[in-house]
Motif scaffolding. Sequence first.
Motif, PDB file in Angstrom:
ATOM      1  N   ARG A  51       4.311 -24.491 -28.057  1.00  0.00           N
ATOM      2  CA  ARG A  51       3.279 -25.153 -28.725  1.00  0.00           C
ATOM      3  C   ARG A  51       3.075 -23.993 -30.589  1.00  0.00           C
ATOM      4  NH1 ARG A  51       2.320 -30.532 -28.481  1.00  0.00           N
ATOM      5  NH2 ARG A  51       1.664 -30.258 -26.478  1.00  0.00           N
ATOM      6  N   GLU A  52       2.796 -22.816 -29.777  1.00  0.00           N
ATOM      7  CA  GLU A  52       2.778 -21.464 -30.820  1.00  0.00           C
ATOM      8  C   GLU A  52       4.008 -21.264 -30.890  1.00  0.00           C
ATOM      9  OE1 GLU A  52       0.105 -22.058 -31.393  1.00  0.00           O
ATOM     10  OE2 GLU A  52      -0.388 -23.320 -30.391  1.00  0.00           O
ATOM     11  N   ASN A  86       5.809 -21.700 -34.679  1.00  0.00           N
ATOM     12  CA  ASN A  86       4.594 -21.200 -35.850  1.00  0.00           C
ATOM     13  C   ASN A  86       5.311 -20.584 -37.096  1.00  0.00           C
ATOM     14  OD1 ASN A  86       3.298 -23.031 -34.948  1.00  0.00           O
ATOM     15  ND2 ASN A  86       1.353 -21.976 -33.697  1.00  0.00           N
ATOM     16  N   GLN A 131       4.325 -33.572 -21.471  1.00  0.00           N
ATOM     17  CA  GLN A 131       3.467 -32.875 -22.274  1.00  0.00           C
ATOM     18  C   GLN A 131       3.538 -31.025 -21.730  1.00  0.00           C
ATOM     19  OE1 GLN A 131       2.525 -33.346 -25.455  1.00  0.00           O
ATOM     20  NE2 GLN A 131       3.745 -35.472 -25.494  1.00  0.00           N
ATOM     21  N   ILE A 173       6.604 -29.740 -23.048  1.00  0.00           N
ATOM     22  CA  ILE A 173       5.883 -28.634 -24.703  1.00  0.00           C
ATOM     23  C   ILE A 173       5.064 -27.839 -24.904  1.00  0.00           C
ATOM     24  CG2 ILE A 173       5.812 -30.116 -26.372  1.00  0.00           C
ATOM     25  CD1 ILE A 173       6.287 -32.725 -25.970  1.00  0.00           C
ATOM     26  N   LYS A 232       0.664 -39.258 -29.154  1.00  0.00           N
ATOM     27  CA  LYS A 232       0.780 -37.571 -28.943  1.00  0.00           C
ATOM     28  C   LYS A 232       1.995 -37.130 -29.016  1.00  0.00           C
ATOM     29  CE  LYS A 232      -2.495 -35.703 -25.277  1.00  0.00           C
ATOM     30  NZ  LYS A 232      -2.118 -35.612 -24.181  1.00  0.00           N
ATOM     31  N   ALA A 289       9.094 -27.591 -30.531  1.00  0.00           N
ATOM     32  CA  ALA A 289       8.707 -27.428 -29.935  1.00  0.00           C
ATOM     33  C   ALA A 289       9.033 -28.450 -28.688  1.00  0.00           C
ATOM     34  CB  ALA A 289       7.092 -27.125 -29.449  1.00  0.00           C
ATOM     35  N   THR A 302       5.614 -28.366 -33.894  1.00  0.00           N
ATOM     36  CA  THR A 302       5.630 -28.929 -32.431  1.00  0.00           C
ATOM     37  C   THR A 302       7.153 -29.878 -32.643  1.00  0.00           C
ATOM     38  OG1 THR A 302       3.892 -29.536 -33.367  1.00  0.00           O
ATOM     39  CG2 THR A 302       4.454 -30.954 -31.940  1.00  0.00           C
ATOM     40  N   LYS A 303       8.357 -30.218 -33.686  1.00  0.00           N
ATOM     41  CA  LYS A 303       9.176 -31.180 -33.063  1.00  0.00           C
ATOM     42  C   LYS A 303      10.033 -30.104 -32.378  1.00  0.00           C
ATOM     43  CE  LYS A 303      10.419 -32.392 -37.461  1.00  0.00           C
ATOM     44  NZ  LYS A 303      11.311 -33.367 -37.946  1.00  0.00           N
ATOM     45  N   ASN A 315       2.953 -27.517 -38.862  1.00  0.00           N
ATOM     46  CA  ASN A 315       1.758 -27.791 -37.760  1.00  0.00           C
ATOM     47  C   ASN A 315       3.479 -28.842 -37.356  1.00  0.00           C
ATOM     48  OD1 ASN A 315      -0.100 -25.908 -37.566  1.00  0.00           O
ATOM     49  ND2 ASN A 315      -1.211 -27.369 -38.002  1.00  0.00           N
TER      50      ASN A 315
END
Length: 597
Positions: A261-262, A265, A254, A257, A390, A335, A332-333, A328
């Motif tokens: 994360r951002e 987007n 995590q 990742i 998660k 990321a 995330t995928k 979102n």
Amino acid sequence: MNPLHNTSLRFPLFAGFFGCGFCSLLPIVLALTLPATIPSATLFAAEIPATTIPVSNIPKPKSQRPNILLLVADDMGFSDAGCYGGEITTPNLDNLAKNGLRFTQFYNTARCWSTRTALMTGYYPQQVRSDPIVKGSRLPKGVKVIPHYLKQLGYRCYHSGKWHVPGAPLPCADGGFDQSYELLDHNRNFNPQQHRRNDQPLPPIQPNSGFYTTSFIAQETINQLKEHATQTPDTPFFAFTAFTAPHFPLHAPQEVIALYRERYNIGWETIRRQRFQRLTDMGIIHCPLSPPEREVGPPYSQNNLAPLGTGEIFKPLAWNDLTKEQQNFQATKMAIHAAMVEIIDREIGNILDQLRSMKAIENTLIFFLSDNGCSAEIMIRGDGHDPEAKLGSAETFLCLGPGWSTASNTPFRRHKVWTLEGGISTPLIVSWMRDQPQPLQQSPQSQPSQLSQSSNRPANTNLSVNGLRHDFGHVVDLLPTILDAAGYDHDQRNNEFAPLPGESLFPAITGSVDAEPRKRAPIYFSHEGNRAVRDHQFKLVSTAKNRQGDGVWRLYDMRSDRSEQQDLSQQFPEKVEELRQIWQQFNEQFQQNSKRE
């Protein structure tokens, strides 16, 4: 301390449990040195003229033969690494490329096992009963795997990671490796249930043990190299390190990742345009950006995908048309995918550090590549998918899907499985760190400088630095290239089965920076009804009806249209027929080869 760089923290319950390390396959890069980390955005802003160092006369004594490290990523897209236009942090690959060679038109077979078969045997998989796979069939008599050649020259041979060569199922007994760590479970990155050491089963990994496949595969290679340095320091080695990332399931720690994360987007169209611009600025591509194929989804259908929820989509729709939930979920995928690629790069750095510590890096030829294009597949396997967990954790099972796969394969069309450029184009880096050259001082217009004759490199050994090679090649070329590097006599190469179809990359590696791409024999592709043949400037390709195509042959000019937008088949029907006949001749010959005992 970074837990990914500390062995005891990466898998505390298993430090020392597995005795020997193993080398894996990497995307192919040829480099002279690995300088300090430099951000990829500035590292490749401009190309530096190549410096050449001759390699044709390889010394025969065993102690002078080069070590060989073959690194392979799994389902990594053409433009994922920084040195191929990506925004993912890959300083080790970037530095290898900066001081070595990047091939811009290198090809795979569109699928994992078929590419690995071609890499290891030097034959097209169709020749050796490996595409399509005939259950239980073995490689035909007379077909060798790389260690069978190199061990004749005194090499020790090591493997770590994915194997997936159906015709030689055991890396040691069938593949000739002295040591092997083989990961058989491709559905779990935190607690694989099936793996082997030296062909013998190992206990399953328990959940929450600190295990992560990419780190463990690299550590196995490191352990093998440590043992090699202690027990056989005067013997050359061949190390094959085959990562199982960033292949699905999308799993990563995590904290890594979170670094991405951002970032995604902004959506796949924007990321794709940014990558395309960097690829163009680097001189890697000379073609337009292919438009997204909005109606092309995963190559296979699967039921029971409801646990993925309403955030999952199955077509590369316009980003602005997605709901906020979908954006979102999709961001995330990507990321997680980026985190998996970054960890590969970190672990490559750890392997290179081991080579430095044993003073072997200056005589190690390094190849890095991916086994096929990024994948548009979406499925659930392994332990299933818990929508409450998660994303990226062991309890989830996610695939990248066609939206981000299209971005990862920038600027090309389609994905793994297809024989359009997105499925078969591989980033290839080659690196030979025989010693560190002086910094280049000449302007781009000046002639390549000559390295000092007093260096510990043979005076007639040339290697280009920070160069691009636009010669087109194929994974079947790597075995003859490795044999040339090791000094394996051409007259002793076993053609009992059939002549090796590949061509050594040494002419491309040692040619001058301004040389025209060399001409070579045509290259053949066939997978699940998808067909293609590349002959210098032209490519003829057909997409199977059961793979969202129509089975029609189309002709493209690869000099300016690798994005495969302008079908020339109506303008040049004679060329279509010529290439179709070449493909048919290949296909018939390979079918005959495959029937040999």
